[in-house]
Design a protein around this motif. Structure first.
Motif, PDB file in Angstrom:
ATOM      1  N   GLU A   1     -11.980 -14.134   1.062  1.00 38.38           N
ATOM      2  CA  GLU A   1     -12.551 -12.811   1.300  1.00 38.38           C
ATOM      3  C   GLU A   1     -11.949 -12.149   2.534  1.00 38.38           C
ATOM      4  OE1 GLU A   1     -16.747 -13.885   1.250  1.00 38.38           O
ATOM      5  OE2 GLU A   1     -16.960 -12.806  -0.642  1.00 38.38           O
TER       6      GLU A   1
ATOM      7  N   GLY B   1       0.810  -1.204   0.000  1.00 31.72           N
ATOM      8  CA  GLY B   1       0.000   0.000   0.000  1.00 31.72           C
ATOM      9  C   GLY B   1       0.847   1.260   0.000  1.00 31.72           C
TER      10      GLY B   1
ATOM     11  N   PRO C   1      -5.766  -1.946  -2.039  1.00 30.39           N
ATOM     12  CA  PRO C   1      -7.020  -2.365  -2.671  1.00 30.39           C
ATOM     13  C   PRO C   1      -7.020  -3.863  -2.959  1.00 30.39           C
ATOM     14  CG  PRO C   1      -6.157  -0.382  -3.715  1.00 30.39           C
ATOM     15  CD  PRO C   1      -5.083  -0.884  -2.804  1.00 30.39           C
ATOM     16  N   CYS C   2      -8.150  -4.520  -2.725  1.00 30.82           N
ATOM     17  CA  CYS C   2      -8.188  -5.977  -2.885  1.00 30.82           C
ATOM     18  C   CYS C   2      -7.919  -6.397  -4.327  1.00 30.82           C
ATOM     19  CB  CYS C   2      -9.497  -6.552  -2.376  1.00 30.82           C
ATOM     20  SG  CYS C   2     -10.969  -6.019  -3.271  1.00 30.82           S
ATOM     21  N   GLU C   3      -8.154  -5.508  -5.306  1.00 31.54           N
ATOM     22  CA  GLU C   3      -7.858  -5.875  -6.689  1.00 31.54           C
ATOM     23  C   GLU C   3      -6.354  -5.851  -6.982  1.00 31.54           C
ATOM     24  OE1 GLU C   3      -8.459  -1.637  -9.024  1.00 31.54           O
ATOM     25  OE2 GLU C   3     -10.002  -3.175  -9.179  1.00 31.54           O
ATOM     26  N   GLN C   4      -5.548  -5.457  -6.003  1.00 29.78           N
ATOM     27  CA  GLN C   4      -4.098  -5.574  -6.141  1.00 29.78           C
ATOM     28  C   GLN C   4      -3.553  -6.748  -5.327  1.00 29.78           C
ATOM     29  OE1 GLN C   4      -2.977  -1.187  -5.550  1.00 29.78           O
ATOM     30  NE2 GLN C   4      -1.668  -1.834  -7.251  1.00 29.78           N
TER      31      GLN C   4
ATOM     32  N   ALA D   1      -8.664 -10.657   1.605  1.00 32.57           N
ATOM     33  CA  ALA D   1      -8.870  -9.423   0.841  1.00 32.57           C
ATOM     34  C   ALA D   1      -9.264  -8.268   1.766  1.00 32.57           C
ATOM     35  CB  ALA D   1      -9.942  -9.643  -0.223  1.00 32.57           C
ATOM     36  N   GLU D   2     -10.064  -8.570   2.786  1.00 35.56           N
ATOM     37  CA  GLU D   2     -10.449  -7.534   3.758  1.00 35.56           C
ATOM     38  C   GLU D   2      -9.234  -7.066   4.554  1.00 35.56           C
ATOM     39  OE1 GLU D   2     -13.473  -9.481   5.982  1.00 35.56           O
ATOM     40  OE2 GLU D   2     -14.959  -9.375   4.360  1.00 35.56           O
ATOM     41  N   TRP D   3      -8.344  -7.994   4.895  1.00 38.17           N
ATOM     42  CA  TRP D   3      -7.112  -7.601   5.591  1.00 38.17           C
ATOM     43  C   TRP D   3      -6.311  -6.631   4.736  1.00 38.17           C
ATOM     44  CZ3 TRP D   3      -5.074 -13.067   7.412  1.00 38.17           C
ATOM     45  CH2 TRP D   3      -5.877 -13.532   8.454  1.00 38.17           C
ATOM     46  N   ALA D   4      -6.198  -6.944   3.450  1.00 35.12           N
ATOM     47  CA  ALA D   4      -5.443  -6.065   2.553  1.00 35.12           C
ATOM     48  C   ALA D   4      -6.053  -4.667   2.549  1.00 35.12           C
ATOM     49  CB  ALA D   4      -5.424  -6.650   1.143  1.00 35.12           C
ATOM     50  N   GLU D   5      -7.367  -4.595   2.401  1.00 34.43           N
ATOM     51  CA  GLU D   5      -8.050  -3.302   2.398  1.00 34.43           C
ATOM     52  C   GLU D   5      -7.785  -2.540   3.700  1.00 34.43           C
ATOM     53  OE1 GLU D   5      -9.970  -1.784   0.113  1.00 34.43           O
ATOM     54  OE2 GLU D   5     -10.471  -3.339  -1.360  1.00 34.43           O
ATOM     55  N   SER D   6      -7.802  -3.261   4.822  1.00 34.30           N
ATOM     56  CA  SER D   6      -7.587  -2.601   6.112  1.00 34.30           C
ATOM     57  C   SER D   6      -6.160  -2.098   6.265  1.00 34.30           C
ATOM     58  CB  SER D   6      -7.931  -3.551   7.267  1.00 34.30           C
ATOM     59  OG  SER D   6      -6.983  -4.598   7.375  1.00 34.30           O
TER      60      SER D   6
END
Length: 282
Positions: A172, A155, A184-187, A175-180
């Motif tokens: 999922e 990030g 972005p989850c698409e990365q 992906a939420e961990w990445a966002e937090s």
């Protein structure tokens, strides 16, 4: 459309300048119409030794960067390095006497180096993940901390993360961990994926059955071989010619849009790379 009209990207392949075919494998990929490669560094103990400090990580990363430069010379497109820390390193370190927390710190220091290589230019993305085999709870927790640290670093430097994890379709939470952590989850890309996946972007092993599922799902996806480049296991996991062979098969099925999704649109979306503009024959 025929294969000469499209970029062909293998999203996850290894080149081994110490023990493998190295540039010869890239030439084999190109001979079938392959144009672009994302080359993952092999585990440190395959190239140098079990990494216990940043200098050992750097040595392995530099070997991979050099291998990528050589591969780019034989491609109509180009290759990019994806650098990071194989999640199995935690087991190597714990077996060597380190605590899970100490192993976590070593692996996070390796990710710091990988992020430097992204920020300074040679690397495109970071590799991380967690063991794909059963481990004790403390090792699992430490591995998740390493993975979340990779998300945080990615990030900060603005790059994607390729994940090596256990199998399955539901990621999922990851992906939420990445966002937090600000990524972005698409990365977030799940390497060695099947045709269905929830959460990250799927990098589908180039198996006809799984590719047929991926096409039907009509979602962003990438294709890979996970070629290991080990002379003792010459075709493992899949050989370097496999992705272009599968692209030819997909085009025969009339799946032109899916080929564009996997080799042009998703690479641009995930990594910010333009596989058409970097294709010399254009």
């Amino acid at each position: 459309m025929n294969i000469e009209e499209t970029p062909v990207l293998d999203n996850h392949l290894h080149l081994d300048p110490v023990n493998g075919r190295n540039t010869e494998a890239a030439e084999a990929f190109a001979s079938m119409g392959g144009t672009h490669l994302l080359v993952l560094n092999k585990p440190s103990w395959n190239l140098v030794e079990v990494a216990t400090d940043q200098e050992i990580f750097r040595e392995g990363f530099d070997l991979t960067v050099d291998a990528v430069d050589d591969a780019s010379e034989v491609l109509d497109g180009r290759a990019w390095p994806v650098l990071g820390v194989h999640p199995a390193l935690i087991s190597k370190l714990v077996e060597g006497g380190y605590t899970p927390a100490e192993a976590r710190d070593i692996m996070q220091a390796g990710l710091d180096v990988a992020a430097e290589y992204v920020a300074s230019g040679p690397a495109l993305a970071i590799k991380s993940g967690r063991p794909h085999y059963d481990v004790e709870e403390a090792v699992w927790e430490a591995s998740n901390e390493v993975m979340r640290y990779a998300f945080d670093l990615a990030g900060e430097v603005g790059c994607a993360v390729q994940l090596h994890t256990e199998g399955g379709e539901d990621f999922e939470e990851v992906a939420e961990w990445a966002e937090s952590e600000g990524l972005p989850c698409e990365q977030v890309v799940k390497h060695y994926s099947g045709g269905r996946l929830r959460g990250p972007i799927k990098s589908v092993l180039a198996d006809k059955d799984e590719l047929e599922i991926a096409v039907a799902e009509d979602e962003p996806f990438l294709m890979e071989t996970d070629f290991i480049d080990d002379l003792d296991r010459p075709g493992a996991v899949l050989g370097p010619k496999t992705v272009p062979k599968r692209v030819r098969w997909m085009l025969e099925q009339g799946w032109d849009e899916a080929v564009r999704t996997a080799h042009v649109e998703t690479p641009a979306r995930v990594y910010g790379i333009d596989t058409e503009a970097t294709l010399a024959r254009n």
